[in-house]
Design an enzyme around this catalytic site. Structure first.
Site, PDB file in Angstrom:
ATOM      1  N   ASP A   8      32.865 -11.725  -5.170  1.00 45.40           N
ATOM      2  CA  ASP A   8      33.322 -12.984  -4.574  1.00 45.40           C
ATOM      3  C   ASP A   8      32.083 -13.740  -4.085  1.00 45.40           C
ATOM      4  O   ASP A   8      30.942 -13.355  -4.409  1.00 45.40           O
ATOM      5  CB  ASP A   8      34.385 -12.734  -3.476  1.00 45.40           C
ATOM      6  CG  ASP A   8      33.789 -12.144  -2.195  1.00 45.40           C
ATOM      7  OD1 ASP A   8      32.602 -11.769  -2.180  1.00 45.40           O
ATOM      8  OD2 ASP A   8      34.538 -12.052  -1.199  1.00 45.40           O
ATOM      9  N   HIS A   9      32.289 -14.800  -3.292  1.00 41.69           N
ATOM     10  CA  HIS A   9      31.141 -15.630  -2.873  1.00 41.69           C
ATOM     11  C   HIS A   9      30.168 -14.858  -1.988  1.00 41.69           C
ATOM     12  O   HIS A   9      28.979 -15.141  -1.987  1.00 41.69           O
ATOM     13  CB  HIS A   9      31.635 -16.893  -2.160  1.00 41.69           C
ATOM     14  CG  HIS A   9      32.581 -16.618  -1.044  1.00 41.69           C
ATOM     15  ND1 HIS A   9      33.851 -16.136  -1.265  1.00 41.69           N
ATOM     16  CD2 HIS A   9      32.443 -16.710   0.309  1.00 41.69           C
ATOM     17  CE1 HIS A   9      34.464 -15.972  -0.099  1.00 41.69           C
ATOM     18  NE2 HIS A   9      33.624 -16.297   0.869  1.00 41.69           N
ATOM     19  N   CYS A  65      31.689  -7.573  -2.426  1.00 37.24           N
ATOM     20  CA  CYS A  65      32.115  -8.638  -1.508  1.00 37.24           C
ATOM     21  C   CYS A  65      31.320  -8.446  -0.218  1.00 37.24           C
ATOM     22  O   CYS A  65      30.340  -7.697  -0.211  1.00 37.24           O
ATOM     23  CB  CYS A  65      33.633  -8.619  -1.294  1.00 37.24           C
ATOM     24  SG  CYS A  65      34.303  -7.156  -0.482  1.00 37.24           S
ATOM     25  N   GLY A  66      31.719  -9.082   0.875  1.00 38.43           N
ATOM     26  CA  GLY A  66      30.945  -8.968   2.104  1.00 38.43           C
ATOM     27  C   GLY A  66      30.801  -7.527   2.561  1.00 38.43           C
ATOM     28  O   GLY A  66      29.701  -7.023   2.775  1.00 38.43           O
ATOM     29  N   THR A  67      31.927  -6.851   2.704  1.00 39.64           N
ATOM     30  CA  THR A  67      31.924  -5.459   3.182  1.00 39.64           C
ATOM     31  C   THR A  67      32.192  -4.434   2.085  1.00 39.64           C
ATOM     32  O   THR A  67      31.994  -3.233   2.308  1.00 39.64           O
ATOM     33  CB  THR A  67      33.032  -5.263   4.235  1.00 39.64           C
ATOM     34  OG1 THR A  67      34.285  -5.619   3.623  1.00 39.64           O
ATOM     35  CG2 THR A  67      32.799  -6.121   5.464  1.00 39.64           C
ATOM     36  N   GLY A  68      32.735  -4.862   0.967  1.00 38.07           N
ATOM     37  CA  GLY A  68      33.199  -3.926  -0.074  1.00 38.07           C
ATOM     38  C   GLY A  68      34.640  -3.498   0.150  1.00 38.07           C
ATOM     39  O   GLY A  68      35.254  -2.890  -0.726  1.00 38.07           O
ATOM     40  N   GLY A  70      37.628  -5.364   1.136  1.00 37.89           N
ATOM     41  CA  GLY A  70      38.734  -6.144   0.565  1.00 37.89           C
ATOM     42  C   GLY A  70      38.851  -5.892  -0.935  1.00 37.89           C
ATOM     43  O   GLY A  70      39.960  -5.702  -1.463  1.00 37.89           O
ATOM     44  N   HIS A  98      33.826  14.340  -6.811  1.00 42.09           N
ATOM     45  CA  HIS A  98      35.126  14.853  -6.353  1.00 42.09           C
ATOM     46  C   HIS A  98      36.307  13.934  -6.668  1.00 42.09           C
ATOM     47  O   HIS A  98      37.420  14.419  -6.864  1.00 42.09           O
ATOM     48  CB  HIS A  98      35.099  15.096  -4.841  1.00 42.09           C
ATOM     49  CG  HIS A  98      34.339  16.325  -4.459  1.00 42.09           C
ATOM     50  ND1 HIS A  98      34.441  16.924  -3.237  1.00 42.09           N
ATOM     51  CD2 HIS A  98      33.446  17.075  -5.165  1.00 42.09           C
ATOM     52  CE1 HIS A  98      33.665  18.000  -3.183  1.00 42.09           C
ATOM     53  NE2 HIS A  98      33.029  18.107  -4.346  1.00 42.09           N
ATOM     54  N   ASN A  99      36.073  12.619  -6.657  1.00 39.25           N
ATOM     55  CA  ASN A  99      37.203  11.687  -6.782  1.00 39.25           C
ATOM     56  C   ASN A  99      37.294  11.005  -8.142  1.00 39.25           C
ATOM     57  O   ASN A  99      38.242  10.265  -8.390  1.00 39.25           O
ATOM     58  CB  ASN A  99      37.126  10.596  -5.697  1.00 39.25           C
ATOM     59  CG  ASN A  99      36.879  11.174  -4.312  1.00 39.25           C
ATOM     60  OD1 ASN A  99      35.828  10.933  -3.701  1.00 39.25           O
ATOM     61  ND2 ASN A  99      37.802  11.978  -3.818  1.00 39.25           N
ATOM     62  N   ARG A 132      39.149  22.164  -9.444  1.00 41.91           N
ATOM     63  CA  ARG A 132      40.139  21.902  -8.391  1.00 41.91           C
ATOM     64  C   ARG A 132      40.239  20.410  -8.067  1.00 41.91           C
ATOM     65  O   ARG A 132      41.290  19.929  -7.641  1.00 41.91           O
ATOM     66  CB  ARG A 132      39.824  22.711  -7.129  1.00 41.91           C
ATOM     67  CG  ARG A 132      38.551  22.321  -6.416  1.00 41.91           C
ATOM     68  CD  ARG A 132      38.252  23.275  -5.270  1.00 41.91           C
ATOM     69  NE  ARG A 132      37.135  22.822  -4.448  1.00 41.91           N
ATOM     70  CZ  ARG A 132      35.853  22.933  -4.762  1.00 41.91           C
ATOM     71  NH1 ARG A 132      35.502  23.482  -5.917  1.00 41.91           N
ATOM     72  NH2 ARG A 132      34.914  22.497  -3.949  1.00 41.91           N
ATOM     73  N   HIS A 133      39.139  19.692  -8.316  1.00 45.74           N
ATOM     74  CA  HIS A 133      39.174  18.253  -8.032  1.00 45.74           C
ATOM     75  C   HIS A 133      40.057  17.520  -9.052  1.00 45.74           C
ATOM     76  O   HIS A 133      40.673  16.511  -8.722  1.00 45.74           O
ATOM     77  CB  HIS A 133      37.759  17.683  -8.029  1.00 45.74           C
ATOM     78  CG  HIS A 133      36.876  18.393  -7.046  1.00 45.74           C
ATOM     79  ND1 HIS A 133      37.107  18.364  -5.700  1.00 45.74           N
ATOM     80  CD2 HIS A 133      35.802  19.203  -7.241  1.00 45.74           C
ATOM     81  CE1 HIS A 133      36.199  19.113  -5.088  1.00 45.74           C
ATOM     82  NE2 HIS A 133      35.397  19.633  -5.999  1.00 45.74           N
ATOM     83  N   ARG A 136      43.601  17.546  -7.931  1.00 49.27           N
ATOM     84  CA  ARG A 136      43.862  16.576  -6.851  1.00 49.27           C
ATOM     85  C   ARG A 136      43.903  15.140  -7.381  1.00 49.27           C
ATOM     86  O   ARG A 136      44.742  14.341  -6.965  1.00 49.27           O
ATOM     87  CB  ARG A 136      42.791  16.737  -5.764  1.00 49.27           C
ATOM     88  CG  ARG A 136      42.951  18.075  -5.062  1.00 49.27           C
ATOM     89  CD  ARG A 136      41.720  18.549  -4.344  1.00 49.27           C
ATOM     90  NE  ARG A 136      41.924  19.898  -3.830  1.00 49.27           N
ATOM     91  CZ  ARG A 136      40.947  20.699  -3.446  1.00 49.27           C
ATOM     92  NH1 ARG A 136      39.691  20.308  -3.520  1.00 49.27           N
ATOM     93  NH2 ARG A 136      41.210  21.910  -2.999  1.00 49.27           N
TER      94      ARG A 136
HETATM   95  C1  RB5 Z   1      34.986 -13.131   2.503  1.00 51.97           C
HETATM   96  O1  RB5 Z   1      34.773 -13.958   3.612  1.00 51.97           O
HETATM   97  C2  RB5 Z   1      35.032 -11.684   2.940  1.00 51.97           C
HETATM   98  O2  RB5 Z   1      36.170 -11.468   3.695  1.00 51.97           O
HETATM   99  C3  RB5 Z   1      34.977 -10.778   1.722  1.00 51.97           C
HETATM  100  O3  RB5 Z   1      33.782 -10.971   1.057  1.00 51.97           O
HETATM  101  C4  RB5 Z   1      35.058  -9.285   1.989  1.00 51.97           C
HETATM  102  O4  RB5 Z   1      34.103  -8.873   2.920  1.00 51.97           O
HETATM  103  C5  RB5 Z   1      36.411  -8.795   2.282  1.00 51.97           C
HETATM  104  O5  RB5 Z   1      36.657  -7.596   2.512  1.00 51.97           O
END
Ligand code: RB5
Length: 155
Positions: A8-9, A65-68, A70, A98-99, A132-133, A136
């Site tokens: 995303d942006h 994304c910002g945090t990964g 969303g 494992h996943n 085993r993984h 699961r």
């Molecule tokens: C966008 O503002 C932000 O929410 C998105 O990049 C992400 O961090 C969402 O989890």
């Protein structure tokens, strides 16, 4: 292996680097953008990449994304997708071993360039351990089947 890449942006800040690293490692890329810093909604990008993975049109996906977070929440709505929000070498490695994670979700805000490069190398190279993984991970697939059957029965 074909890898779909989407951002995303906020993920736009690292997207070029992700594309470069994946290409350098010799993988084919399906680039779904976004191609400018203009705001877009992460679920739209996540769904596009996750659907490619879920349908088997690509082998894996990488989302930023910002945090990964969303991206990860949205991608995991698609059957067959096991998206992992990794933030260091250990979570990256374990998501594969494992996943059997097939989508890597990266935070553009929190990860440095060196770490991102290392994480992508690890994530694309580490095999799933199976054993085993596998039992699961199969249970995760079974949950998807059950949810789908419950949905059908309720219409
Ligand atoms: C966008 O503002 C932000 O929410 C998105 O990049 C992400 O961090 C969402 O989890």
């Amino acid at each position: 292996m074909r890898i779909a890449i989407g951002a995303d942006h906020r993920g736009y800040a690292i997207r070029e680097q992700v594309v470069e690293v994946v290409k350098r490692l010799g993988y084919e890329i399906v680039d779904v953008g976004t191609f400018s810093p203009e705001a877009v909604d992460y679920p739209d990008v996540a769904a596009e990449v996750a659907r490619l993975v879920g349908r088997g049109e690509v082998d894996r996906g990488i989302l930023a994304c910002g945090t990964g977070l969303g991206m990860c929440i949205a991608a995991n709505k698609i059957a067959g997708v096991r998206a992992a929000p990794c933030h260091d070498e250990t979570t990256t490695e374990m998501s594969r071993r494992h996943n059997d994670a097939n989508v890597l979700c990266l935070s553009a805000d929190l990860l440095g360039r060196r770490l991102i490069e290392r994480m992508i190398e690890i994530w694309l190279n580490r095999p799933f351990e199976g054993g085993r993984h596998a039992r699961r991970v199969d249970k995760i697939t079974e949950i998807e089947r059950q949810v789908e059957a419950e949905r059908r029965n309720s219409v």
